[in-house]
Design an enzyme around this catalytic site. Structure first.
Site, short mmCIF file in Angstrom:
data_model
loop_
_atom_site.label_atom_id
_atom_site.label_comp_id
_atom_site.label_asym_id
_atom_site.label_seq_id
_atom_site.Cartn_x
_atom_site.Cartn_y
_atom_site.Cartn_z
N CYS A 50 -1.79 -1.93 8.25
CA CYS A 50 -1.48 -2.21 6.84
C CYS A 50 -0.15 -2.93 6.73
O CYS A 50 0.86 -2.46 7.24
CB CYS A 50 -1.44 -0.89 6.07
SG CYS A 50 -0.76 -1.08 4.41
N CYS A 53 2.58 -0.63 4.82
CA CYS A 53 3.07 0.65 5.35
C CYS A 53 4.49 0.49 5.91
O CYS A 53 4.85 -0.58 6.40
CB CYS A 53 2.13 1.17 6.43
SG CYS A 53 0.75 2.17 5.80
N ASP A 76 5.27 -12.68 -0.12
CA ASP A 76 5.30 -13.72 0.92
C ASP A 76 4.41 -14.91 0.55
O ASP A 76 4.49 -15.96 1.18
CB ASP A 76 4.83 -13.12 2.26
CG ASP A 76 5.72 -11.93 2.68
OD1 ASP A 76 6.95 -12.05 2.56
OD2 ASP A 76 5.16 -10.89 3.08
N HIS A 113 0.04 5.65 2.76
CA HIS A 113 -1.08 4.71 2.68
C HIS A 113 -2.28 5.32 1.95
O HIS A 113 -3.08 4.60 1.35
CB HIS A 113 -1.48 4.31 4.11
CG HIS A 113 -2.54 3.26 4.17
ND1 HIS A 113 -2.25 1.92 3.98
CD2 HIS A 113 -3.88 3.34 4.38
CE1 HIS A 113 -3.39 1.24 4.09
NE2 HIS A 113 -4.39 2.07 4.32
N ASN A 153 -3.10 -4.13 -9.85
CA ASN A 153 -4.48 -4.51 -9.69
C ASN A 153 -5.04 -3.50 -8.70
O ASN A 153 -4.61 -3.48 -7.56
CB ASN A 153 -4.50 -5.89 -9.04
CG ASN A 153 -5.50 -6.79 -9.67
OD1 ASN A 153 -6.09 -6.45 -10.69
ND2 ASN A 153 -5.69 -7.93 -9.07
N SER A 161 -6.32 -6.58 -2.51
CA SER A 161 -6.50 -6.88 -1.09
C SER A 161 -6.19 -5.71 -0.17
O SER A 161 -6.50 -5.75 1.01
CB SER A 161 -5.62 -8.07 -0.71
OG SER A 161 -4.26 -7.75 -0.94
N HIS A 164 -3.33 0.35 0.01
CA HIS A 164 -2.01 0.99 -0.04
C HIS A 164 -1.50 0.90 -1.49
O HIS A 164 -1.53 -0.16 -2.08
CB HIS A 164 -1.04 0.26 0.91
CG HIS A 164 0.21 1.03 1.14
ND1 HIS A 164 0.54 1.58 2.36
CD2 HIS A 164 1.21 1.38 0.29
CE1 HIS A 164 1.69 2.22 2.24
NE2 HIS A 164 2.11 2.10 1.00
N HIS A 166 0.13 0.02 -4.55
CA HIS A 166 1.14 -1.00 -4.84
C HIS A 166 0.85 -1.74 -6.13
O HIS A 166 -0.27 -1.70 -6.64
CB HIS A 166 1.21 -2.02 -3.69
CG HIS A 166 0.01 -2.91 -3.63
ND1 HIS A 166 -1.20 -2.51 -3.10
CD2 HIS A 166 -0.18 -4.19 -4.05
CE1 HIS A 166 -2.07 -3.51 -3.19
NE2 HIS A 166 -1.48 -4.53 -3.77
N GLN A 168 2.53 -5.32 -8.63
CA GLN A 168 3.24 -6.59 -8.51
C GLN A 168 4.09 -6.84 -9.74
O GLN A 168 3.86 -6.24 -10.80
CB GLN A 168 2.24 -7.74 -8.37
CG GLN A 168 1.37 -7.64 -7.14
CD GLN A 168 0.63 -8.96 -6.89
OE1 GLN A 168 1.21 -10.04 -6.98
NE2 GLN A 168 -0.64 -8.86 -6.58
N HIS A 281 3.26 -4.73 -21.39
CA HIS A 281 3.63 -5.85 -22.25
C HIS A 281 4.93 -5.49 -22.95
O HIS A 281 5.03 -4.42 -23.54
CB HIS A 281 2.53 -6.13 -23.27
CG HIS A 281 1.41 -6.96 -22.71
ND1 HIS A 281 0.21 -7.11 -23.35
CD2 HIS A 281 1.35 -7.71 -21.58
CE1 HIS A 281 -0.56 -7.92 -22.62
NE2 HIS A 281 0.11 -8.28 -21.54
N PHE A 312 -20.17 -6.60 -16.88
CA PHE A 312 -19.96 -8.01 -16.56
C PHE A 312 -19.55 -8.75 -17.82
O PHE A 312 -20.20 -8.62 -18.85
CB PHE A 312 -21.24 -8.63 -15.99
CG PHE A 312 -21.52 -8.17 -14.59
CD1 PHE A 312 -20.88 -8.76 -13.51
CD2 PHE A 312 -22.41 -7.13 -14.35
CE1 PHE A 312 -21.12 -8.32 -12.22
CE2 PHE A 312 -22.66 -6.69 -13.06
CZ PHE A 312 -22.01 -7.28 -11.99
P1 H2U Z 1 -3.06 -7.50 -4.44
O1 H2U Z 1 -2.45 -6.47 -5.32
O2 H2U Z 1 -3.78 -8.55 -5.22
O3 H2U Z 1 -3.85 -6.95 -3.33
O4 H2U Z 1 -1.84 -8.28 -3.80
C1 H2U Z 1 -1.05 -7.89 -2.73
C2 H2U Z 1 0.00 -8.96 -2.63
O5 H2U Z 1 0.71 -8.80 -1.41
C3 H2U Z 1 -0.57 -10.36 -2.63
O6 H2U Z 1 -0.08 -11.04 -3.78
C4 H2U Z 1 1.07 -10.08 -0.95
C5 H2U Z 1 -0.06 -10.99 -1.35
O7 H2U Z 1 0.41 -12.29 -1.58
N1 H2U Z 1 1.31 -9.99 0.48
C6 H2U Z 1 2.58 -10.22 1.01
O8 H2U Z 1 3.50 -10.55 0.25
N2 H2U Z 1 2.80 -10.08 2.35
C7 H2U Z 1 1.82 -9.77 3.25
O9 H2U Z 1 2.11 -9.61 4.42
C8 H2U Z 1 0.42 -9.65 2.81
C9 H2U Z 1 0.19 -9.66 1.34
ZN ZN Z 2 -0.34 1.18 4.19
#
Ligand code: H2U
Ligand code: ZN
Length: 351
Positions: A50, A53, A76, A113, A153, A161, A164, A166, A168, A281, A312
């Site tokens: 992960c 992690c 990143d 995780h 999300n 993706s 774990h 998280h 944004q 918001h 949908f």
């Molecule tokens: P999700 O919440 O959509 O899964 O996004 C995880 C974010 O983590 C995604 O915007 C970032 C991706 O760009 N990411 C990193 O910054 N570093 C990484 O090593 C993998 C994912």
């Molecule tokens: Zn993790």
């Protein structure tokens, strides 16, 4: 008055000025979809593969510290870059574009995780709220930033993706479209009545107690009258504040508590880690005063009838107008009927 429980009608979204079509009579339709329990998702507390992690390497080669509290880093693969050029593009008044810069961050809610918000302690969630507040202050200190979007999300079905826990934060140099709509609507009300649109709406909902799902001293969570998603929630602060940074210690704890409770009700509804897109918001920053703005959160979960049957947004919704069958009142009742003890916890206790 018109019977909202029997016949189709349109409801006005006070925050956006848009309409949603409600068709309560369609709830009587026979349903042939699958309703099944999913295999339990047994994630380890630490996963060496992960990228979120503690101690692991991320895609860009940097290594996460051995963090023990919520941890944040610059995405990143940021969609907005801090050092992009400024400028406009225009051709014949028909092709119009504008440079957009900003800062994108990822925020790990926990070093664990295997956890999600409902499985974390209230104190641990309060630490996430604390980090949101500190990040907000830091991002707003960049004079070019006009809006800070904090969101989560959750779930593969939402395109998340990584399981774990998280969220944004995207801070941008312009105010995004959803926020522009809500600014217009709140300003209109504020100019007319000199008070907050959401304070008035919340007062009415607390009096009626039909769509309210959870309430504590400082916050309430309700299925808004104009909800589009089946189990959509609007979480509003009782105090009319513009920013998350204005919350006191007591409010931070109350927010953590209601977040834990709400996500627990969600998980209990279909015995699944409930997917959603959720976010705050709040008023734009570095943009003068916005006394009309009232801090709130939206939860947009896609599930409709089970852990796998989602709503949908296609056909009529894409082309004409959002529509729903189950009424917001019925959805609120279903959510209220769930236990505040997480189903995984229950299984543990009963074992
Ligand atoms: P999700 O919440 O959509 O899964 O996004 C995880 C974010 O983590 C995604 O915007 C970032 C991706 O760009 N990411 C990193 O910054 N570093 C990484 O090593 C993998 C994912
Ligand atoms: Zn993790």
């Amino acid at each position: 008055m018109f019977d909202l429980t029997q016949y189709s009608h349109r409801r006005l979204n006070l925050l956006t000025g848009e309409w949603v079509l409600v068709s309560p009579h369609r709830m009587k339709r026979p349903w042939q979809g699958k309703v099944e329990d999913l295999p339990a998702d047994n994630r380890p507390a630490y996963d060496q593969h992960c990228y979120l992690c503690p101690g692991n390497q991320r895609a860009d080669g940097s290594v996460n510290p051995n963090y023990t509290k919520p941890f944040t880093f610059v995405n990143d693969f940021s969609a907005l870059l801090a050092d992009g050029p400024e400028g406009d593009y225009e051709e014949a008044g028909l092709l119009v574009a504008r440079a957009e810069n900003g800062i994108c961050k990822v925020i790990c809610f926990s070093p664990r995780h295997d956890l999600t918000l409902p499985e974390m302690e209230v104190g641990e969630i309060a630490a996430v709220v604390d980090l949101w507040q500190r990040e907000f202050v830091e991002l707003a200190s960049h004079p070019g930033i006009r809006y800070i979007q904090i969101f989560e999300n959750k779930g593969e079905i939402m395109g998340c993706s990584n399981p774990h826990p998280h969220g944004q934060i995207w801070a941008s140099t312009s105010v995004p479209v959803e926020l522009v709509k809500e600014s217009v609507q709140q300003k209109k009300y504020f100019q007319q009545y000199g008070s907050s649109l959401l304070s008035a709406y919340l007062e009415l909902e607390l009096k009626k107690q039909v769509r309210v799902v959870l309430e504590n001293e400082h916050f309430a969570a309700l299925v808004p009258f104009w909800a589009v998603w089946p189990y959509e929630i609007l979480l509003v602060s009782k105090r009319h504040v513009q920013y998350i940074t204005q919350f006191t210690e007591a409010e931070r704890l109350a927010l953590a508590t209601i977040l834990k409770q709400l996500t627990t009700l969600y998980d209990n509804l279909f015995h699944v880690s409930f997917p959603y897109s959720a976010g705050m918001h709040q008023a734009p920053v570095n943009n003068g005063d916005s006394p009309e703005w009232h801090w709130h959160m939206h939860f947009y979960p896609p599930l409709l009838r089970s852990a796998t049957v989602k709503k949908f947004m296609v056909g009529y919704e894409m082309l004409a107008n959002p529509q729903r069958d189950i009424t917001p009142e019925a959805a609120a009742e279903k959510l209220r009927a769930q236990s505040l003890v997480h189903y995984k916890q229950k299984t543990l206790t009963n074992a």
